[in-house]
Scaffold this motif. Structure first.
Motif, mmCIF file in Angstrom:
data_model
loop_
_atom_site.group_PDB
_atom_site.id
_atom_site.type_symbol
_atom_site.label_atom_id
_atom_site.label_comp_id
_atom_site.label_asym_id
_atom_site.label_seq_id
_atom_site.Cartn_x
_atom_site.Cartn_y
_atom_site.Cartn_z
ATOM 1 N N THR A 1 0.844 -1.180 0.000
ATOM 2 C CA THR A 1 0.000 0.000 0.000
ATOM 3 C C THR A 1 0.885 1.239 0.000
ATOM 4 N N LEU B 1 0.613 8.496 -1.243
ATOM 5 C CA LEU B 1 1.502 9.363 -2.030
ATOM 6 C C LEU B 1 0.912 10.744 -2.258
ATOM 7 N N PRO B 2 1.705 11.791 -2.066
ATOM 8 C CA PRO B 2 1.278 13.125 -2.503
ATOM 9 C C PRO B 2 1.157 13.153 -4.026
ATOM 10 N N ALA B 3 0.245 13.980 -4.538
ATOM 11 C CA ALA B 3 -0.033 13.992 -5.977
ATOM 12 C C ALA B 3 1.170 14.436 -6.800
ATOM 13 N N GLY C 1 -2.127 -4.883 -3.781
ATOM 14 C CA GLY C 1 -1.929 -3.722 -2.934
ATOM 15 C C GLY C 1 -2.931 -2.627 -3.230
ATOM 16 N N ASP C 2 -2.570 -1.422 -2.865
ATOM 17 C CA ASP C 2 -3.483 -0.300 -2.962
ATOM 18 C C ASP C 2 -2.639 0.962 -3.076
ATOM 19 N N MET C 3 -3.121 1.946 -3.828
ATOM 20 C CA MET C 3 -2.460 3.247 -3.856
ATOM 21 C C MET C 3 -3.467 4.322 -3.517
ATOM 22 N N VAL C 4 -3.102 5.201 -2.608
ATOM 23 C CA VAL C 4 -4.030 6.258 -2.207
ATOM 24 C C VAL C 4 -3.307 7.597 -2.179
ATOM 25 N N ARG C 5 -4.067 8.643 -2.382
ATOM 26 C CA ARG C 5 -3.543 9.995 -2.259
ATOM 27 C C ARG C 5 -3.376 10.296 -0.773
ATOM 28 N N SER C 6 -2.289 10.956 -0.412
ATOM 29 C CA SER C 6 -2.031 11.269 0.989
ATOM 30 C C SER C 6 -1.115 12.492 1.070
ATOM 31 N N PRO C 7 -1.360 13.389 2.013
ATOM 32 C CA PRO C 7 -0.489 14.561 2.135
ATOM 33 C C PRO C 7 0.957 14.196 2.475
ATOM 34 N N ILE C 8 1.176 13.068 3.175
ATOM 35 C CA ILE C 8 2.550 12.610 3.406
ATOM 36 C C ILE C 8 2.712 11.203 2.835
ATOM 37 N N PHE D 1 3.715 7.303 2.673
ATOM 38 C CA PHE D 1 3.939 6.143 3.529
ATOM 39 C C PHE D 1 3.868 4.867 2.708
#
Lengths: 337, 337
Positions: free
Chosen positions: A104, A107-109, A137-144, A146
């Motif tokens: 997983t 990630l920031p854009a 797995g998975d990918m998501v938008r995130s400000p930081i 991981f």
């Protein structure tokens, strides 16, 4: 109360209370298929498929930007390697071989695609070397940023656990410690020069090697008490003692360290070896006869470093070469402190 | 290039290239134990244990604070429920029953312990209801909160996949759609009044129910083409079509929606039903004879909503009641856009 007041250990204990035996089957009984061998609180959970007796182990581990890594000291390829390595190490600590990885990414854009490519190159590299494979797995938008990896493995025998250390056992490690912490120091101080001992330490930090074959050796010799060294020898031994309700003494002059570590950090090498994290060697305990047999079979660098004693659960004392004793409570380094 | 330029679909495709067949066994062959049935790119990965033929499915899903949830609209207990629900839904979409959950929490140090307790209460609640159990995980310090759940399940038969839709199939859903998006709107606009239709929608958003029994019914009738509706009926159908290399037409006046949704949002209910996410019903395709048999067995609200046709892969057209046609490309809603 905030989790910073409670500390990591306190929070983990509460979560174990909140989750233990909480789930029950809605329809049918999963115990038709599964028998839970090791529940949460150990390096990995282990589950046996009742019908054919294969014991599968499961683990998950996360690295957060700014907490567990920084762009400055960890290139993306190394981050990929290390994110998988810490999970493989948990499987190794149960005496298993890694199998299937699920990745997983938060990630920031504005993350560069080339960086993600490097990340997967690092993950593929270590997967190939240890026989694992990323299959989902998975990918998501995130400000930081991981990276969370969930990994399955197959146990070679009865999984090794943290709760089986007994007074009279000796304490062993499957290889030298402190090299990763020394390497981090080298990287932060920009000491690494090609071919130097300092660069060798930096590589130990950047490409830690999980001790999978060593774990299989331990299981083969009947060792059933082990964990991996991720937070530092002293802290992790405190955790193992805490889980087993025992105490331990570490003989400081028996702690194995790389010659490079002793050479580059001639003053602080022992502190780095005792308290530095991310070495991913295995820490284990066994009766003296088992210990003396297995320690001869393990690769160079493996050593007997202390003994398990009766005492307040989780207390680890370090006996220094000059005969003085340092005592350390069970709380260890507090991740939330 | 940044991942925002590439978009979610493009990035997933690259990652599949980077990981496919990348891992190879170091020692021994995991195919002694495993046969991979479904690789990454579907709702879950599925693996059969060769010896006894049990097919285990694995999935993982993440919720990030400020991206997938906010403290305002998602109480901690609901967050726990939903973090597990989205994973159970992925298992349901393969035609499986959930088994073992692994929970990773990224938490700021000032998080209240009571909030974590609520989070686990929500997770335990849904686990009990669906026969799953939290048996492990990881907690890490993080500047922003996130919850990653990895879940295993056992497939009832051959796992249903996204790649098996064929021209001539009809398209079905196992229940009404749009309720969750309507509920979110209600919560944001603070429309919920106890006992009202608006509150009913809010509950649909807060406690979505994965369609596990419905998934088993589909498998029982031989359906092999399915996925869950998490990003919205139109977008998820586009993904299914894209994976299968086909196109689809949705008959707008056949799309099922709760009476409460039609009543509270009399103007926009169809848009919410077509484009609103997080309903966690199953979307599936099957030949007309199979479809007509299975649709009668599914609970009320299940409906045939369109058909699979030859056409540019991933293209979904919506045929409105007035005869007009809206065409939508395969890119769907872009998570990184």
């Amino acid at each position: 109360m905030r989790i910073s007041d409670l500390g990591e250990f306190g929070l983990i204990e509460l979560v174990q209370q909140w989750t233990r035996h909480a789930g029950r089957p809605a329809q049918g009984d999963p115990s038709d298929v599964f028998r839970t061998v090791v529940d949460n609180g150990d390096d990995a959970a282990a589950v046996t498929f009742v019908k054919d007796g294969v014991t599968e182990v499961y683990t998950t581990d996360t690295m957060v930007e700014g907490v567990h890594f920084t762009a400055e000291t960890t290139p993306w390829r190394d981050l990929g390697w290390k994110a998988i390595a810490s999970n493989i190490s948990d499987v190794a600590a149960m005496g298993g071989t890694p199998a299937l990885a699920f990745v997983t990414l938060g990630l920031p854009a504005d993350t560069l695609v080339d960086n993600i490519k490097e990340l997967y190159a690092g993950m593929n590299e270590i997967c190939r070397e240890f026989g694992a494979r990323v299959i989902g797995g998975d990918m998501v938008r995130s400000p930081i940023g991981f990276v969370t990896v969930a990994l399955t493995g197959i146990a070679a025998g009865e999984p090794m656990v943290r709760t089986a250390a007994k007074p009279g056992h000796q304490v062993g490690v499957t290889g030298p410690v402190g090299g990763s912490a020394g390497g981090l120091r080298v990287l932060l101080e920009e000491k690494a020069v090609a071919g130097s001992e300092a660069e060798q330490l930096a590589m130990t930090h950047r490409h830690p090697r999980p001790h999978v074959p060593e774990g299989l050796t331990l299981v083969g010799y009947g060792v059933n008490s082990a964990m991996d060294v991720s937070d530092g020898l002293a802290d992790d031994l405190a955790k193992l003692c805490s889980a087993s309700g025992v105490a331990a003494v570490v003989w400081a002059d028996s702690v194995p360290a790389d010659p490079a570590l002793k050479s580059v950090f001639s003053e602080e090498w022992l502190d780095l070896a005792l308290y530095g994290g991310e070495d991913y060697v295995l820490l284990f305990t066994a009766p003296p006869d088992v210990m003396s047999a297995v320690i001869r079979t393990l690769p160079e660098g493996a050593a007997i470093v202390g003994e398990i004693i009766d005492g307040p659960a989780g207390t680890v004392s370090v006996l220094d070469p000059d005969g003085s004793l340092r005592v350390r409570g069970g709380a260890g380094w507090d991740h939330f402190g």
